[in-house]
Scaffold this active site. Structure first.
Site, PDB file in Angstrom:
ATOM      1  N   GLU A  24       0.759   3.144 -13.454  1.00  0.00           N
ATOM      2  CA  GLU A  24      -0.685   3.183 -13.204  1.00  0.00           C
ATOM      3  C   GLU A  24      -1.377   4.081 -14.215  1.00  0.00           C
ATOM      4  O   GLU A  24      -0.882   5.179 -14.491  1.00  0.00           O
ATOM      5  CB  GLU A  24      -0.957   3.690 -11.777  1.00  0.00           C
ATOM      6  CG  GLU A  24      -0.413   2.754 -10.710  1.00  0.00           C
ATOM      7  CD  GLU A  24      -0.641   3.271  -9.289  1.00  0.00           C
ATOM      8  OE1 GLU A  24      -1.309   4.316  -9.128  1.00  0.00           O
ATOM      9  OE2 GLU A  24      -0.162   2.628  -8.345  1.00  0.00           O
ATOM     10  N   HIS A  38      -5.308   1.308  -6.603  1.00  0.00           N
ATOM     11  CA  HIS A  38      -4.818   2.456  -5.828  1.00  0.00           C
ATOM     12  C   HIS A  38      -5.961   3.146  -5.087  1.00  0.00           C
ATOM     13  O   HIS A  38      -6.128   4.374  -5.134  1.00  0.00           O
ATOM     14  CB  HIS A  38      -4.094   3.455  -6.737  1.00  0.00           C
ATOM     15  CG  HIS A  38      -3.088   4.292  -5.995  1.00  0.00           C
ATOM     16  ND1 HIS A  38      -1.925   4.747  -6.565  1.00  0.00           N
ATOM     17  CD2 HIS A  38      -3.069   4.755  -4.713  1.00  0.00           C
ATOM     18  CE1 HIS A  38      -1.240   5.465  -5.690  1.00  0.00           C
ATOM     19  NE2 HIS A  38      -1.928   5.485  -4.549  1.00  0.00           N
ATOM     20  N   ASP A  59      -2.091  -2.709  -4.003  1.00  0.00           N
ATOM     21  CA  ASP A  59      -2.945  -1.547  -4.250  1.00  0.00           C
ATOM     22  C   ASP A  59      -2.258  -0.579  -5.207  1.00  0.00           C
ATOM     23  O   ASP A  59      -2.909   0.327  -5.735  1.00  0.00           O
ATOM     24  CB  ASP A  59      -3.274  -0.832  -2.940  1.00  0.00           C
ATOM     25  CG  ASP A  59      -4.256   0.311  -3.148  1.00  0.00           C
ATOM     26  OD1 ASP A  59      -5.371   0.044  -3.645  1.00  0.00           O
ATOM     27  OD2 ASP A  59      -3.906   1.469  -2.834  1.00  0.00           O
ATOM     28  N   VAL A  61       0.844  -1.199   0.000  1.00  0.00           N
ATOM     29  CA  VAL A  61       0.000   0.000   0.000  1.00  0.00           C
ATOM     30  C   VAL A  61       0.880   1.250   0.000  1.00  0.00           C
ATOM     31  O   VAL A  61       0.448   2.330   0.379  1.00  0.00           O
ATOM     32  CB  VAL A  61      -0.971   0.021   1.205  1.00  0.00           C
ATOM     33  CG1 VAL A  61      -2.011  -1.071   1.088  1.00  0.00           C
ATOM     34  CG2 VAL A  61      -0.211  -0.103   2.537  1.00  0.00           C
ATOM     35  N   ALA A  62       2.136   1.105  -0.434  1.00  0.00           N
ATOM     36  CA  ALA A  62       3.090   2.212  -0.475  1.00  0.00           C
ATOM     37  C   ALA A  62       3.067   2.855  -1.863  1.00  0.00           C
ATOM     38  O   ALA A  62       2.141   3.588  -2.201  1.00  0.00           O
ATOM     39  CB  ALA A  62       4.487   1.698  -0.110  1.00  0.00           C
ATOM     40  N   ARG A  63       4.063   2.575  -2.669  1.00  0.00           N
ATOM     41  CA  ARG A  63       4.139   2.992  -4.064  1.00  0.00           C
ATOM     42  C   ARG A  63       4.661   1.803  -4.865  1.00  0.00           C
ATOM     43  O   ARG A  63       5.442   0.997  -4.376  1.00  0.00           O
ATOM     44  CB  ARG A  63       5.076   4.196  -4.239  1.00  0.00           C
ATOM     45  CG  ARG A  63       4.508   5.521  -3.715  1.00  0.00           C
ATOM     46  CD  ARG A  63       3.359   6.005  -4.583  1.00  0.00           C
ATOM     47  NE  ARG A  63       2.861   7.314  -4.195  1.00  0.00           N
ATOM     48  CZ  ARG A  63       1.879   7.523  -3.330  1.00  0.00           C
ATOM     49  NH1 ARG A  63       1.302   6.486  -2.737  1.00  0.00           N
ATOM     50  NH2 ARG A  63       1.473   8.747  -3.052  1.00  0.00           N
TER      51      ARG A  63
END
Length: 322
Positions: free
Chosen positions: A268, A287, A263, A237-239
């Site tokens: 993206e 995301h 996520d 859930v970071a990058r």
């Protein structure tokens, strides 16, 4: 310094968030406009003294923004902004750090539970009208979190919430952060980033909640992935660029770990030809970890506080970056 309130114009720029609606609900008497795509932002940015933006931002927009004095980022992440260029142009920048810490932490735990309880498979079976029978193979059954070890990369506001939630499930949490001297923040123990390859072997799940920095870019590489148990889950859930994505795909294809719940991805939206779409041991959310019904109001709280500080000529902003 910003212009006087009666001469100030705020630009809200986001494809989906209803910032202008929520701003109206506050009864604010400041001139403002809202745009929802990059072309519209390019057309109107020259009007803005203050810009509230995230994904629509491009650094070349500065050349068309003679009035711009302050950017309130809508996101906690600010890697899209050229900080040196903003500083040189006298444009201040503040992040939205903390506005969705609880939501992202809850999402991380939800992803972890989804993998442990095999919920993506259950949803697929529902669509196929397939009632799966009981499983004899222990390695293939649903699992529980209690007694397992989480290695948590990033123990700031989001990571601290994740640690507290994980421990409520009876998990042991080993935190990894840039500066261990800043404290455990809910973890059972804390380690420097350099310890991650050695900690991987202890992880029943590896959870990523760190900021994207030069130090964390690609920090989960082939060596770290090879060190994980074959039964381990990875949650990000970071990058996306915190992970070496080709190495992750290779590890998942080889069943070097049980699965990954992502996520975020390196690019993206995720490209249509990415193997991540179809790998059976991957669960993807687009995301949305930070999505919450309170998001717009949380961002506007920071914006209004920073406008007051700037109006008073203060040098320090809430969540100041530049």
């Amino acid at each position: 310094m910003l212009p006087a309130r009666e001469k100030l114009t705020i630009g809200f720029a986001h494809a989906a968030y209803r910032l202008q609606d929520r701003f109206h609900a506050r009864g604010a008497d400041i001139s403002h406009f809202e745009v929802r795509d990059r072309a519209a932002l390019e057309a109107r940015i020259a009007e803005a003294d203050v810009l509230v933006v995230s994904g629509l931002w491009r650094n070349e927009l500065l050349a068309s923004a003679p009035r711009l004095k302050f950017i309130q980022s809508i996101s906690a992440g600010v890697d899209q902004y050229d900080k040196a260029l903003l500083a040189a142009r006298g444009v201040r920048l503040a992040s939205a750090g903390g506005v969705n810490a609880r939501a992202v932490a809850e999402h991380a735990i939800a992803l972890l539970l989804a993998m442990a309880r095999r919920l993506p498979e259950a949803r697929d079976n529902q669509h196929k009208r397939h009632w799966r029978g009981m499983i004899g193979d222990l390695a293939e059954r649903e699992d529980e979190l209690g007694g397992k070890t989480m290695v948590l990369v990033g123990t700031g506001r989001i990571g601290g919430h994740i640690a507290h939630l994980a421990r409520a499930f009876g998990m042991k949490v080993l935190g990894v952060r840039r500066d261990p001297a800043q404290g455990t923040n809910g973890c059972d123990a804390i380690h420097p980033m350099s310890a991650l390859p050695g900690l991987a072997a202890q992880a029943d799940c590896l959870v990523l909640a760190c900021a994207l920095t030069p130090e964390t870019t690609g920090v989960v590489n082939a060596a770290v992935l090879a060190g994980l148990k074959r039964s381990a889950w990875l949650v990000n859930v970071a990058r996306g660029r915190v992970i070496d994505e080709p190495a992750l795909v290779a590890a998942l294809q080889a069943r070097g770990l049980a699965g990954a719940a992502l996520d975020v991805t390196a690019e993206e939206p995720l490209p249509q030809d990415s193997p991540l779409w179809t790998l059976p041991n991957v669960f993807i959310t687009p995301h949305t970890a930070g999505e919450t019904r309170a998001y717009e109001d949380n961002v506007l709280d920071i914006l209004m506080e920073n406008l007051e500080r700037l109006g008073r000529g203060e040098s320090t902003l809430r969540n100041q970056i530049v």
